[in-house]
Design an enzyme around this catalytic site. Structure first.
Site, PDB file in Angstrom:
ATOM      1  CE  LYS A 125      -3.930  -2.366   0.668  1.00 45.18           C
ATOM      2  NZ  LYS A 125      -3.403  -3.729   0.749  1.00 45.18           N
ATOM      3  NE  ARG A 128      -2.140  -6.661  -9.581  1.00 41.23           N
ATOM      4  CZ  ARG A 128      -2.231  -7.525  -8.567  1.00 41.23           C
ATOM      5  NH1 ARG A 128      -1.838  -8.782  -8.728  1.00 41.23           N
ATOM      6  NH2 ARG A 128      -2.715  -7.124  -7.411  1.00 41.23           N
TER       7      ARG A 128
END
Length: 323
Positions: free
Chosen positions: A134, A219
């Site tokens: 993250k 992705r």
């Protein structure tokens, strides 16, 4: 060559979707020898260095002949093998799924010690530690939506008041776990922040909500710094805000957009130079939202739909690094 894969229990692999299985299948097709272990099995012993008692895998003929997206029952024969130093394998692949917790970090330190003893580890353990999935996006603000990282409740509330529509998420989650959207009405904002921050004791991330999530959380895979030609758009279903496949999202392989290629081609050489052979960038509406380095997935979905043999590209890159 001898490959050791450090991962979750191989008995849990889903042959129709797991990228690690796709890697194993491609490596076995090329005649490489395969072993697996879990991180807890790594140990450093006086006079021996970092060692493991791994499990040797022999893929079945059905597994070797299978294709992306195919379920294969009884795909492997396995037996515990003799204890070996990690440095005695030609390559060690770290493929343990998150969470990126203390035990994960300890495993990377053992892998770093194994590197000092001569092991070749992919992705590099130090790079795994330096790129929490993250937080790694903070290095590249030119590609991200407005983002706040904090556990300060007042700062999080003020950021919501400024942005009006936010996604809140824990820093150690995966598969869409613990993700909340809070719109301008701030409904349940207090309860959500209390839960995610554990009453202000745990740091979380807040990102501006990107309505382009309806087109998919993309992705984008980087292999040795080079983007794969297609991304997997993980499209939310049934009123969800999460596109993650684990949260019920629908995966659709699509060619990279110019913006996605721009992001990938900028980050690719930087991350590859740091020892990250395989990276999964998450991009929503042209904004970078995560940099996945622990066990990036979506090999099989892209291969099945776009005809791009992602596992072959990965093993090609691995073999180049091993000479």
């Amino acid at each position: 060559m001898d490959f050791l894969v450090v991962a979750d229990p191989f008995s849990t692999f889903k042959t129709h979707k797991d990228s690690t299985f796709a890697m194993l299948r491609e490596a076995a097709r090329r005649g490489h020898h395969l072993w697996v272990c879990e991180p807890w099995q790594l140990r450093s012993e006086p006079g021996h260095g970092v060692r493991v008692t791994p499990t040797r895998l022999h893929l079945s003929l059905d597994a070797l002949n299978s294709h992306a997206g195919q379920h294969v029952p009884d795909w492997v024969q396995a037996a515990e093998d003799a204890t070996r130093r990690l440095a005695d394998f030609d390559a060690v692949l770290m493929r343990k799924d998150p969470p990126f917790d203390a035990e994960y970090v300890y495993a990377t330190h053992l892998l770093s010690q194994a590197e000092r003893e001569g092991a070749k580890v992919f992705n590099r353990p130090a790079a795994l530690r330096e790129h929490p999935e993250k937080l790694a996006i903070l290095e590249f603000p030119q590609f991200t939506a407005p983002t706040l990282v904090s556990r300060d409740m007042a700062a999080l509330r003020a950021f919501h008041a400024e942005q009006q529509d936010l996604i809140f998420k824990p820093l150690d989650g995966m598969g869409g776990m613990g993700i909340f959207r809070v719109k301008a009405d701030a409904l349940n904002l207090g309860a959500i922040l209390e839960q995610l921050t554990r009453d202000g004791t745990q740091t979380i991330m807040a990102q501006r909500y990107l309505p382009q999530i309806s087109e998919g959380d993309k992705r984008v895979l980087l292999i040795d710094g080079v983007p794969v030609s297609h991304a997997l758009a993980r499209i939310p279903q049934g009123g969800e805000v999460r596109g993650n496949l684990a949260a019920g999202g629908k995966g659709v392989a699509l060619p990279l957009t110019p913006r996605e290629r721009e992001i990938a081609e900028f980050l690719g050489p930087i991350l590859a130079a740091r020892g990250l052979l395989l990276v999964g960038l998450d991009v929503i509406g042209g904004h970078l939202t995560e940099i996945n380095v622990t066990s990036p997935t979506c090999f099989q979905e892209i291969s099945a739909q776009a005809g791009v043999d992602v596992a072959a590209l990965f093993v090609d890159a691995l073999e180049r690094h091993l000479g």
